[in-house]
Design a protein around this motif. Structure first.
Motif, short mmCIF file in Angstrom:
data_model
loop_
_atom_site.label_atom_id
_atom_site.label_comp_id
_atom_site.label_asym_id
_atom_site.label_seq_id
_atom_site.Cartn_x
_atom_site.Cartn_y
_atom_site.Cartn_z
N MET A 126 21.98 27.41 -29.04
CA MET A 126 21.70 26.34 -30.01
C MET A 126 20.41 26.63 -30.78
O MET A 126 20.35 26.43 -32.00
N LEU A 127 19.40 27.10 -30.07
CA LEU A 127 18.14 27.44 -30.73
C LEU A 127 18.33 28.59 -31.71
O LEU A 127 17.82 28.57 -32.83
N PHE A 128 19.11 29.60 -31.32
CA PHE A 128 19.38 30.73 -32.20
C PHE A 128 20.07 30.26 -33.47
O PHE A 128 19.69 30.64 -34.58
N ARG A 129 21.11 29.42 -33.32
CA ARG A 129 21.85 28.93 -34.49
C ARG A 129 20.95 28.08 -35.39
O ARG A 129 21.02 28.17 -36.62
N GLU A 146 9.97 34.09 -31.55
CA GLU A 146 11.30 33.57 -31.85
C GLU A 146 11.36 33.02 -33.28
O GLU A 146 12.39 33.12 -33.93
N LEU A 147 10.27 32.46 -33.74
CA LEU A 147 10.26 31.83 -35.07
C LEU A 147 9.82 32.75 -36.20
O LEU A 147 9.95 32.40 -37.36
N VAL A 191 12.95 20.72 -31.69
CA VAL A 191 11.62 20.10 -31.64
C VAL A 191 11.04 20.20 -30.24
O VAL A 191 9.85 20.50 -30.08
N ARG A 192 11.85 19.97 -29.21
CA ARG A 192 11.34 20.09 -27.83
C ARG A 192 10.81 21.51 -27.59
O ARG A 192 9.79 21.70 -26.94
N ARG A 193 11.51 22.50 -28.12
CA ARG A 193 11.12 23.90 -27.90
C ARG A 193 9.89 24.28 -28.72
O ARG A 193 8.92 24.83 -28.20
N TYR A 194 9.93 23.98 -30.02
CA TYR A 194 8.90 24.53 -30.90
C TYR A 194 7.77 23.56 -31.24
O TYR A 194 6.74 23.99 -31.76
N TRP A 195 7.90 22.30 -30.93
CA TRP A 195 6.77 21.38 -31.11
C TRP A 195 6.11 21.10 -29.77
O TRP A 195 4.91 21.24 -29.61
N TYR A 196 6.93 20.71 -28.79
CA TYR A 196 6.38 20.36 -27.48
C TYR A 196 6.24 21.57 -26.56
O TYR A 196 5.71 21.45 -25.47
N ALA A 232 3.45 32.91 -27.06
CA ALA A 232 3.71 34.14 -27.80
C ALA A 232 5.22 34.31 -28.01
O ALA A 232 5.66 34.73 -29.08
N LEU A 233 6.00 33.95 -27.00
CA LEU A 233 7.45 34.01 -27.11
C LEU A 233 7.94 33.04 -28.19
O LEU A 233 8.79 33.38 -29.00
#
Length: 186
Positions: free
Chosen positions: A167-170, A101-102, A141-146, A96-97
């Motif tokens: 880095m994810l925010f940017r 975020e996306l 990709v590690r965060r949002y795919w895996y 859900a988080l």
């Protein structure tokens, strides 16, 4: 055993194809499923379902990159199980988080009404990610795919959690800008 040999076993309808797949990619698929579901039993069930889907799909398909093929099946099955579980108990959690975020930089399903438009959006997202530096792309990709946690990513890349979040925010901000320039309605 290499992927071509495993795929040949599937084409020959040899049951050993599943055993060889489990030996080579079982941990990989389990990691994807467990990152999403946070439950060993559900993750194992999704991995077993992945093998069944692969068995049903090969032939006629012959995936170019077998690991990605299995990863995508595992991820989709895990997300479906997560959604099913969430509707049952209305719980929160890491997935859900991820979606929250996306949500500002990915178009909603109601705006993407056809498969063609969806394919275009995927191509635009891939193009944007390819224009970012390698480290940012891999972390994204590690965060949002895996579905890796920020903590896991930080440990993997030997950086602070705040740097990973930054880095994810940017990258999300860059993606949002890129999609808006390409005319994708968010």
């Amino acid at each position: 055993m290499d992927d071509d040999m495993i795929l040949d076993l599937y084409r020959a309808r040899a049951e050993s194809a599943i055993n060889e797949t489990a030996k080579k990619y079982g941990n990989y698929c389990f990691a994807i499923a467990n990152n999403i579901l946070q439950n060993n039993e559900d993750a194992e069930e999704c991995v077993n379902d992945t093998y069944l889907k692969a068995w049903d799909s090969i032939p006629p398909q012959r995936p170019c990159i077998f690991s990605s093929f299995l990863g995508k099946i595992t991820r989709n099955l895990s997300l479906n199980k997560y959604k099913e579980r969430k509707t049952k108990k209305r719980g929160g959690g890491e997935i859900a988080l991820l979606f929250s975020e996306l949500e500002d930089c990915i178009p909603s399903n109601s705006n993407v009404e056809s498969e063609y438009e969806s394919t275009q959006v995927i191509e635009i997202i891939n193009s944007c990610l390819m224009s970012t530096d390698g480290e940012s792309r891999i972390i994204f990709v590690r965060r949002y795919w895996y579905a890796d946690t920020v903590k896991t990513i930080a440990a993997r890349f030997r950086m602070s959690e705040s740097k990973v979040k930054s880095m994810l925010f940017r990258t999300r901000k860059t993606l949002k800008t890129f999609l808006e320039k390409e005319g994708v309605i968010l």
